[in-house]
Design a protein around this motif. Structure first.
Motif, PDB file in Angstrom:
ATOM      1  N   ASN A  50       2.322   1.713  -3.489  1.00 58.14           N
ATOM      2  CA  ASN A  50       1.297   2.189  -4.418  1.00 58.14           C
ATOM      3  C   ASN A  50       0.964   3.661  -4.191  1.00 58.14           C
ATOM      4  O   ASN A  50       0.819   4.425  -5.141  1.00 58.14           O
ATOM      5  N   GLU A  51       0.843   4.068  -2.930  1.00 58.47           N
ATOM      6  CA  GLU A  51       0.573   5.476  -2.613  1.00 58.47           C
ATOM      7  C   GLU A  51       1.702   6.367  -3.105  1.00 58.47           C
ATOM      8  O   GLU A  51       1.470   7.439  -3.665  1.00 58.47           O
ATOM      9  N   SER A  52       2.926   5.909  -2.912  1.00 63.06           N
ATOM     10  CA  SER A  52       4.089   6.681  -3.344  1.00 63.06           C
ATOM     11  C   SER A  52       4.106   6.822  -4.861  1.00 63.06           C
ATOM     12  O   SER A  52       4.387   7.903  -5.393  1.00 63.06           O
ATOM     13  N   ASN A  54       0.826  -1.212   0.000  1.00 64.73           N
ATOM     14  CA  ASN A  54       0.000   0.000   0.000  1.00 64.73           C
ATOM     15  C   ASN A  54       0.862   1.265   0.000  1.00 64.73           C
ATOM     16  O   ASN A  54       0.562   2.224  -0.706  1.00 64.73           O
ATOM     17  N   GLU A  76       1.486   6.687  -6.870  1.00 64.40           N
ATOM     18  CA  GLU A  76       0.384   7.573  -7.257  1.00 64.40           C
ATOM     19  C   GLU A  76       0.763   9.035  -7.068  1.00 64.40           C
ATOM     20  O   GLU A  76       0.474   9.872  -7.924  1.00 64.40           O
ATOM     21  N   LYS A  77       1.425   9.352  -5.942  1.00 63.84           N
ATOM     22  CA  LYS A  77       1.864  10.726  -5.693  1.00 63.84           C
ATOM     23  C   LYS A  77       2.866  11.174  -6.758  1.00 63.84           C
ATOM     24  O   LYS A  77       2.811  12.310  -7.244  1.00 63.84           O
TER      25      LYS A  77
END
Length: 156
Positions: free
Chosen positions: A144-146, A141, A148-149
């Protein structure tokens, strides 16, 4: 395909290979102690740490020397990367036949802010497996967040 690099580190004879084999569902080495030729040379550590997403520090809670040594592992492999504390997992590995009176470990700062699990493959193997799965999911997670940013910053 997402590749995740998680390091398993800790003192000698702490259970790193046993847990790695268990989590990967490999049966090799489970049951009896077979010393693993680990990376014992600190000069190699920066190369190992490069591009890692997480660190699992494994120790034997019955050995006072391990409690002191894990502070060094945390400093070298988590603080110097730098990784977030949420990317680190502490595993107090209980060997077969060991006493269970180490459930209430008092760890020094900053180790006391990390997620700590107790592993006993004789008594609760599925609980241990589930804790590892939760940890790996949290790492995925974060990755994935990194990403997306990063993608959003490129777009804007």
């Amino acid at each position: 395909m997402l590749k995740v690099k998680v390091l398993l580190v800790g003192p000698r004879e702490s259970g790193k290979s046993v847990l790695a084999n268990f989590v990967s569902e490999s049966i090799e080495g489970i049951g009896s102690y077979i010393p693993t030729q680990g990376v014992r040379f600190e000069t190699c550590w920066p190369a190992l740490m490069k591009d890692s997403h997480g660190v699992i520090i494994i120790f034997n809670p019955e050995l006072p020397s391990h409690l002191k040594e894990i502070e060094m592992w945390y400093s070298c492999f988590v603080q110097q990367q730098p990784l977030l504390d949420s990317q680190c997992l502490l595993v107090a590995h209980h060997k077969p036949g060991s006493a269970e009176d180490t459930e209430n470990l008092s760890l020094a700062y900053p180790l006391n802010k990390l997620k700590l699990i107790h592993s006993n493959l004789e008594e609760d193997p599925e609980d241990v497996r589930m804790e590892f799965i939760k940890y790996f999911r949290s790492i995925v997670n974060l990755i994935n967040e990194s990403r997306e940013k990063e993608e959003m910053s490129i777009i804007s």
